[in-house]
Scaffold this motif. Structure first.
Motif, PDB file in Angstrom:
ATOM      1  N   SER A 112       0.862  -1.186   0.000  1.00 53.41           N
ATOM      2  CA  SER A 112       0.000   0.000   0.000  1.00 53.41           C
ATOM      3  C   SER A 112       0.894   1.230   0.000  1.00 53.41           C
ATOM      4  N   GLY A 113       0.278   2.391  -0.055  1.00 52.89           N
ATOM      5  CA  GLY A 113       1.053   3.626  -0.142  1.00 52.89           C
ATOM      6  C   GLY A 113       1.094   4.122  -1.575  1.00 52.89           C
ATOM      7  N   GLN A 114       2.039   5.009  -1.856  1.00 53.13           N
ATOM      8  CA  GLN A 114       2.127   5.561  -3.209  1.00 53.13           C
ATOM      9  C   GLN A 114       2.391   4.445  -4.211  1.00 53.13           C
ATOM     10  N   PRO A 115       1.600   4.396  -5.278  1.00 55.46           N
ATOM     11  CA  PRO A 115       1.796   3.325  -6.261  1.00 55.46           C
ATOM     12  C   PRO A 115       3.010   3.570  -7.149  1.00 55.46           C
ATOM     13  N   VAL A 116       3.730   2.498  -7.435  1.00 57.55           N
ATOM     14  CA  VAL A 116       4.873   2.525  -8.344  1.00 57.55           C
ATOM     15  C   VAL A 116       4.621   1.440  -9.386  1.00 57.55           C
ATOM     16  N   GLU A 168       8.129  -3.185   1.598  1.00 60.68           N
ATOM     17  CA  GLU A 168       8.729  -3.042   2.929  1.00 60.68           C
ATOM     18  C   GLU A 168       8.973  -1.579   3.284  1.00 60.68           C
ATOM     19  N   LYS A 169       9.177  -0.755   2.258  1.00 61.71           N
ATOM     20  CA  LYS A 169       9.468   0.669   2.462  1.00 61.71           C
ATOM     21  C   LYS A 169       8.210   1.536   2.427  1.00 61.71           C
ATOM     22  N   GLY A 170       7.045   0.899   2.351  1.00 59.60           N
ATOM     23  CA  GLY A 170       5.797   1.649   2.412  1.00 59.60           C
ATOM     24  C   GLY A 170       5.237   2.073   1.073  1.00 59.60           C
ATOM     25  N   GLU A 181      17.943   2.068  -4.136  1.00 59.51           N
ATOM     26  CA  GLU A 181      18.061   3.321  -3.375  1.00 59.51           C
ATOM     27  C   GLU A 181      17.697   4.529  -4.232  1.00 59.51           C
ATOM     28  N   THR A 182      18.106   4.505  -5.497  1.00 56.13           N
ATOM     29  CA  THR A 182      17.816   5.632  -6.387  1.00 56.13           C
ATOM     30  C   THR A 182      16.321   5.739  -6.665  1.00 56.13           C
ATOM     31  N   ILE A 183      15.675   4.607  -6.916  1.00 58.10           N
ATOM     32  CA  ILE A 183      14.234   4.612  -7.154  1.00 58.10           C
ATOM     33  C   ILE A 183      13.504   5.149  -5.925  1.00 58.10           C
ATOM     34  N   ILE A 184      13.860   4.661  -4.744  1.00 56.36           N
ATOM     35  CA  ILE A 184      13.174   5.079  -3.515  1.00 56.36           C
ATOM     36  C   ILE A 184      13.411   6.563  -3.245  1.00 56.36           C
ATOM     37  N   GLN A 185      14.614   7.025  -3.472  1.00 60.01           N
ATOM     38  CA  GLN A 185      14.901   8.447  -3.272  1.00 60.01           C
ATOM     39  C   GLN A 185      14.092   9.298  -4.250  1.00 60.01           C
TER      40      GLN A 185
END
Length: 272
Positions: A20-24, A46-48, A260-264
């Motif tokens: 759940s959370g912002q869709p990617v 796992e990162k929301g 890390e780049t995608i999440i940032q």
């Protein structure tokens, strides 16, 4: 959660929807399916974030009709998925051919439901060389892939995999990745290769206005780094993030940096 979404009469797509959370939204490359994003499927929830992996028509667990392997039709398929799942404020991540489809979607559908775009080793704006475009692969290289698909698709995919990875994968990973390609319809593999060879998205780039990250391997032998520079020049709000140790498979060659780049990129505030 898995969805089967009818995108036109008689044709359904398989969509993996986790968290759940912002869709990617992830669009895979030729000729595999959404499971190529194994590491992101494990990490993003796992990162929301909400991981949404789409098997394009002809690939993975989606239907494999005889037609519809042009970027217009596949962008229209994505629009149906976004509308059906009522997706808003999503990050659209397109790898290789999926990057080209993402660009066509943004231009054709007015960026509907999408607030950011990530182009991952994208096969764009033009995958093959022509008189007014010196970048990309020679068209003959793609013709050879098509002939190989007709003659011995399994062997062609093995040879293609030799160009794909910048860092040698494990034997088990390589066998698994090869199996993803064999799950595609042979006709889908061939027709999509013709689209890769012939499509021209240069006119689409200038329409894109959302923040755009261009992740690209410096040592990419399939979509040369020059293509990333052409995309950055054509998209108003784009930034290249080079992957110095990667070939085409930047998601594997530099897995931790990729995640890390995608999440940032997803998390950073939008500049006004």
């Amino acid at each position: 959660m898995a969805h089967r979404i009818e995108v036109e009469h008689g044709t359904t797509l398989f969509v993996e929807d986790i968290g759940s959370g912002q869709p990617v939204i992830f669009l895979h490359g030729w000729p595999v399916n959404h499971r190529m994003f194994e590491h992101q499927m494990a990490t993003l929830p796992e990162k929301g974030f909400r991981f949404i992996g789409v098997d394009l028509r002809g690939y993975g667990q989606s239907d494999k009709p005889a037609y519809g392997y042009d970027y217009d039709r596949m962008a229209d398929d994505l629009r149906v998925v976004i509308d059906t799942l009522e997706i808003k404020d999503a990050v659209l991540c397109g790898f290789s051919m999926g990057g080209a489809i993402a660009i066509r979607y943004m231009a054709k559908h007015g960026e509907k439901g999408i607030s950011r775009l990530a182009l991952l080793g994208a096969a764009a704006p033009v995958f093959t060389q022509r008189d007014d475009f010196e970048f990309g692969l020679p068209k003959e290289n793609v013709d050879d892939l098509i002939l190989g698909a007709y003659a011995d698709r399994a062997d062609m995919l093995k040879d293609f995999g030799g160009l794909f990875f910048g860092k040698e994968p494990s034997t088990h990973f390589n066998s698994w990745f090869h199996s993803l390609g064999m799950q595609a319809g042979p006709h889908a593999t061939i027709e999509s290769a013709r689209t890769l060879r012939d499509a021209d998205l240069r006119g689409d780039l200038q329409v894109i206005s959302v923040p755009t990250a261009i992740l690209h391997g410096r040592n990419d032998e399939i979509c040369p780094f020059d293509l990333a520079e052409q995309m950055e020049a054509g998209i108003a709000n784009a930034t290249i993030i080079p992957f110095e140790e990667s070939g085409h498979s930047l998601f594997h060659d530099e897995r931790e940096k990729f995640n890390e780049t995608i999440i940032q990129f997803i998390s950073e505030p939008v500049k006004s």
